[in-house]
Every structure is written in C-alpha cells, then in structure tokens.
Design a protein around this motif. Structure first.
Motif, PDB file in Angstrom:
ATOM      1  N   PHE A 287       0.849  -1.185   0.000  1.00 57.10           N
ATOM      2  CA  PHE A 287       0.000   0.000   0.000  1.00 57.10           C
ATOM      3  C   PHE A 287       0.891   1.244   0.000  1.00 57.10           C
ATOM      4  O   PHE A 287       0.654   2.184  -0.728  1.00 57.10           O
ATOM      5  CB  PHE A 287      -0.916   0.001   1.229  1.00 57.10           C
TER       6      PHE A 287
ATOM      7  N   ILE B 113      -2.042   5.806  10.678  1.00 57.40           N
ATOM      8  CA  ILE B 113      -2.724   4.618  11.194  1.00 57.40           C
ATOM      9  C   ILE B 113      -2.299   4.458  12.651  1.00 57.40           C
ATOM     10  O   ILE B 113      -1.106   4.311  12.926  1.00 57.40           O
ATOM     11  CB  ILE B 113      -2.341   3.343  10.409  1.00 57.40           C
TER      12      ILE B 113
ATOM     13  N   ILE C  69       1.115   8.211   7.058  1.00 60.52           N
ATOM     14  CA  ILE C  69       0.116   7.145   6.923  1.00 60.52           C
ATOM     15  C   ILE C  69      -1.061   7.350   7.866  1.00 60.52           C
ATOM     16  O   ILE C  69      -2.203   7.032   7.535  1.00 60.52           O
ATOM     17  CB  ILE C  69       0.778   5.774   7.166  1.00 60.52           C
TER      18      ILE C  69
ATOM     19  N   ASN D  94       1.778  -2.327   6.084  1.00 56.61           N
ATOM     20  CA  ASN D  94       1.119  -2.829   4.884  1.00 56.61           C
ATOM     21  C   ASN D  94       0.302  -4.079   5.193  1.00 56.61           C
ATOM     22  O   ASN D  94      -0.800  -4.267   4.675  1.00 56.61           O
ATOM     23  CB  ASN D  94       2.156  -3.132   3.801  1.00 56.61           C
TER      24      ASN D  94
ATOM     25  N   SER E  26      -2.773  -2.903   6.948  1.00 56.55           N
ATOM     26  CA  SER E  26      -3.686  -2.261   6.003  1.00 56.55           C
ATOM     27  C   SER E  26      -4.423  -3.300   5.166  1.00 56.55           C
ATOM     28  O   SER E  26      -5.618  -3.163   4.899  1.00 56.55           O
ATOM     29  CB  SER E  26      -2.904  -1.315   5.084  1.00 56.55           C
ATOM     30  N   SER E  27      -3.707  -4.363   4.774  1.00 57.59           N
ATOM     31  CA  SER E  27      -4.321  -5.427   3.985  1.00 57.59           C
ATOM     32  C   SER E  27      -5.403  -6.133   4.785  1.00 57.59           C
ATOM     33  O   SER E  27      -6.491  -6.417   4.281  1.00 57.59           O
ATOM     34  CB  SER E  27      -3.247  -6.429   3.542  1.00 57.59           C
TER      35      SER E  27
END
Length: 564
Positions: free
Chosen positions: A418, A471, A469, A539, A542-543
């Motif tokens: 991502f 997050i 990001i 990543n 996020s996935s």
C-alpha cells in the motif's frame, strides 16, 4: 530402506499400516502465535509450499474467527485443494477448524467444501478442569454436544470429519473411551488426541495412544492422531511416542511455531522418522524432505518468527562444525558428526558452490545462484530482486549467500504494497536532535513527504512515517541483526506492531483479540532497514483491515437485499 509410495487417501483408513499422515497446522495453530499474523495472500503462498512439501492435510485456518480467515481458507481450498503437485500428482486434504457449534461448522464447511478432499475438524474439551471451569457442562452434556455436532458436520455432505477431545492428556480414561466411541458412531473419521497444555511425558503419551487403541470400541473405523504442544519441550518426543504406539496421523507445524511454546515441529518429527525408521517399526511419511529448508525460510519470513540458531534441522548452526575435533572428523568422513545430510532437507553448503557473486555478476549467474539456493521466483520478481542486488553489489566486494537470502526475503516475501519507501534521510549524534525526512509512495502513486524529530534516527523516521500514513499503531517489538560479519553487513530488522484490529476470535477461548502484525526489512543502512520493516508491518495491517472492511460491506449489502 526403500520408501513405498504414498497410499491412496481414504478418510477413515490407511491401507499401508506403516504409513503416517502428516497434518500441518502452521496456518491455523501456528498463525495464532503472537505477531505471526499472515495476510490471505501470504497464507496462500505458504499453502502452495506445504503442498509441494507433500503434507497430507493442511489445516488452513479457523474460518469462524473472522471473514478474512474464511476467505483465506476458501482460496486455499479452491486453488491448493484442487491442484496436483509432485510426480505422484498429490492433492492435499484442506481442513478447517471449528468449535462444536453449528455456526462454526457452517463456516468451516463453506470454506473447505470447494476442495477435492475437504475436512472439518471440530473439538470440545473433555478434561474435568476444562468441563467444570471453562465449559461449565456435565460430561453427559459434552458427549451429547460432540455426537450432535459430528453428525451435523457429516450431514452437510462432508465425508471427512476429525474430532478432538481438547486436553485429552488430562482427561479421565474411561470418559475418553466413551466419547470417542460415540463420535465414531456419529461419523468421525479421525480422532485427534491433543496434549493441549504440553503436560504429558513421552511414556505417558505413548501409553495414552495405546490405551485408546486397545479400549475404544469401533476404533478400527477411524484414524488415531496426535497433537502435542511444547510447553515442557517434549512435543516432538511425545509425537514420536504416539506414532510408535499406533497413531497414524501426526499434527505438526513448520519450525514448531504455535501458541505459547509452540507445537511439535514438522521437520523434527519427519526427519526423526526418516532417520530412525527401523526402530519405529518401518514407519514412513509422504514428505519430500528436499522442500524442508525452503518451507522453513518461507514460514519465518511470512510469520516474522525466526528460529534460534541451534534449532534442530533448520537452525543456522544445525550443520555448522566449529570445534577442531568436529572439523577434523568431518574432513575425514561426514558421517562422524552428521546423522543426516544437509542435502536431505534441500540445504546446500555455501562453500560447495562454484559461483561467487560480485558487482560484475550478470543476470544468468545470479539466477543460477537462486536456483542453487532453492528459490523459485517469477521473472518480474527476479527483475525487482536484481535491481536491489546491484545496489548492494556496488557497495560490497563479495555478496554472500546470506546477503542474497536477506535481499530476496525483503523483496519477495512481503505483503501487498500500500505504501512503499522512496527516500529516507536521517541525522543524529550528540550535537543536536535526531531528525528524519521520509518520502513515501502511496496507494494511488502520489508521493508524500514528512519530517519528524525523535530520540534517535529510527524513532524520528517512524514518527515521520506515522505523520504520512496516520494509522494508530503501537510498536511492540523491535530487533535487528546483521546477516554476515563485517562493517558492510546487511542489517535485517523485525518489528511487531498492534493497532485497533480486533475482528478475530481465538479458536480455543472464543474471545475477541487484537491482532499483532510483524514486518521485516533488509538494507545496508540500519535506518532504511528499520523503515522497510515498519512499512512491511503497516502494509500487512492495512491489507487485513481492507479485507475486514470489504467483507463487512458485502455482508451489509446482502442484509439490505434480504430486507428489501
């Protein structure tokens, strides 16, 4: 002793009494290790490798735990569960775990039914301490639930149902014989005997299997299996004792990963059977041991759980001989100190290669080296890797096998991207604050830059990444090692992060829990290596979040359509 061919698969019997089925639960029990969360794509890659390894049954997950896990098990069932591999065209059984309730069993069947050989594995606790304090049910109630749920799983059309009496190692023998007899009548084809808390000693566990075999009515109509935890370091020994006593399915994981102290290790169990077959009554497995090393490396990279150097069979020191006495014996005859050959597990010693790589090495030489190391990658993956290789080769006089593997892991064994790293620049020292500037490339291809101040260059870089990001995460673990000796060694970094992701249920307790996500990175610069590892973990998170969101949207859409 020549090894016979793998007998044809029949759920409740094995035509060759010496054949032992290998049931791999790396993707289920192993994935429950803290920080070992794998994405659906990673699970599929590992499942393909397990099929090449030749495992008989792949327990692909716990479908009821989350929508993402159900989708992952379904994907494995569709692709791996229908694709022949190897010279014998082997197709593994694809199994899904479920507790003894209809919702779990429905989810497991929805996930595995697409496989050529589907299996539902259901369990309920049978020890007095579990029935009284966890289930709060009487033994009679537990037997009734077990019978009903095994029968229900068979009624869905599943021809292969495994039943586990959880904590069998501490269960009353007579009660164990009784509940196993009843589930056989209900249609169970495999009876798995778990030492759930790793409590028993090898002679105890061997006697438990022998007693079940001798005292359970109808046992000739089912396969006895073992599932040994490693809390006292006895999982492999207990598993072998169980096999010697009559168990013909052994539940294991790659590298022995799993909850708490882990599970019986596939490579240890399989190589012990291969090495000491004559003392185990001629037992054998269908495992292609040439794929053990690659399977171990792949699981380490995708799970983020690296094995200790002295780990049996697959540890870095397993075939290293440093003392003078050992080296003298090895030079005269390898059998003096090696009971198995590294070639048996697909490991080739670096100093036996004819190719030494450097900055002048071309694509053909590098590709040949990858083949010698046992890696099979696509042309695109090779081009991405070769670019990284050239960058390192310009700075190092000689690129070692360890360097190659570190770069390959960092380039190939990564989650869906991502966010990717474009540039990072850091300053630090005693004369001022540590600062870092980071440029990332986002999912839409847009470049974003942020600067941050921290207690050190890595802290500053991570804060800059967080600014981009955004997050919410907590860094739980951070570790770094050098791949080789010398000031120009490649640094490999591993991190574990947690976030607000709790859409998963634990298989044994049923409680929701916040998942941890691991990431790894490699580079000559320790700050770059650290940022790569952090992005790898983010990543992966996020996935996972994306998969949950997509599943929720699908469920909501179906609900609306049903309402209308």
């Amino acid at each position: 002793m020549a090894q016979p061919r793998r007998p044809e698969y029949v759920p409740n019997r094995i035509d060759d009494p010496n054949y032992v089925r290998i049931f791999d639960t790396t993707l289920r029990d192993g994935e429950q290790s803290p920080g070992a969360t794998m994405t659906s794509a990673e699970k599929l890659v590992v499942a393909r490798q397990l099929a090449r390894l030749g495992v008989d049954i792949i327990e692909a997950g716990f479908p009821a735990s989350s929508p993402d896990d159900l989708d992952a098990v379904r994907s494995i069932a569709i692709e791996v569960g229908n694709t022949p591999v190897g010279e014998d065209g082997h197709v593994p059984v694809i199994c899904g775990l479920s507790r003894c309730n209809k919702r779990d069993i429905d989810a497991a069947w929805e996930a595995v039914r697409h496989a050529r050989r589907p299996r539902i594995h259901t369990f309920i606790a049978t020890s007095e301490i579990h029935m009284q304090h966890k289930l709060r049910k009487t033994p009679e109630q537990v037997v009734a639930i077990a019978k009903e749920m095994v029968a229900y799983a068979r009624s869905l059309g599943c021809p292969d149902v495994e039943f586990s009496p959880e904590d069998a190692g501490r269960s009353n023998r007579e009660f164990l014989y009784h509940i196993l007899e009843e589930v056989i009548k209900a249609g169970a084809t495999t009876l798995n005997i778990p030492d759930t808390v790793g409590y028993t000693l090898p002679y105890e566990f061997g006697k438990l299997i022998a007693d079940i075999k001798a005292n359970t009515p109808g046992i000739e109509n089912a396969i006895i299996s073992t599932h040994c935890q490693n809390d006292l370091g006895l999982a492999t020994a207990n598993t072998l004792a169980g096999a010697h006593a009559g168990a013909r399915q052994l539940e294991v994981t790659i590298n022995g990963i799993g909850e708490r102290a882990g599970n019986a290790s596939l490579e240890e169990v399989v190589m012990a059977i291969k090495c000491r077959r004559e003392l185990l009554g001629g037992l054998y497995t269908g495992i292609n041991t040439q794929h053990i090393t690659m399977s171990s490396k792949m699981v380490q990279e995708h799970s983020g759980l690296h094995v200790q150097p002295h780990k049996a069979i697959v540890g870095a020191n397993a075939f290293a001989h440093e003392s003078g006495i050992h080296q003298d014996g090895m030079l005269k005859y390898k059998g003096t100190y090696e009971i198995i050959s590294p070639d048996d597990i697909g490991l080739t010693r670096a100093n036996e290669f004819g190719i030494v790589l450097g900055k002048l090495s071309g694509r053909h030489a590098v590709r040949s080296k990858l083949v010698e190391l046992g890696y099979e990658i696509t042309d695109k993956e090779f081009e991405d890797f070769f670019k990284r290789y050239k960058e390192v080769a310009e700075k190092k006089k000689r690129v070692t096998d360890e360097d190659i593997e570190a770069l390959l892991s960092d380039e190939i064994f990564q989650p869906k991207v991502f966010w990717s790293l474009a540039d990072v620049q850091a300053t630090c020292g005693t004369l001022g604050l540590s600062t870092a500037t980071v440029k990332l490339i986002g999912p839409d291809g847009e470049e974003k830059i942020a600067c941050a101040v921290g207690t050190g260059p890595v802290d500053a870089a991570y804060k800059a990444v967080d600014d981009i990001i955004q997050i919410p995460t907590v860094l739980r673990e951070y570790s770094m090692t050098s791949v080789t000796e010398g000031i120009d060694a490649i640094a490999t970094t591993r991190v574990v992060v947690t976030g607000d992701v709790s859409d998963s249920k634990h298989a044994l307790t049923g409680h929701s829990f916040s998942r941890a996500f691991s990431g790894s990175g490699a580079a000559l610069d320790i700050v770059v290596s650290s940022v790569r590892a952090y992005l790898s973990a983010l990543n992966k998170m996020s996935s996972f979040v994306g998969a949950i969101k997509a599943s929720s949207e699908v469920s909501e859409s179906q609900r609306v359509q049903t309402t209308e």
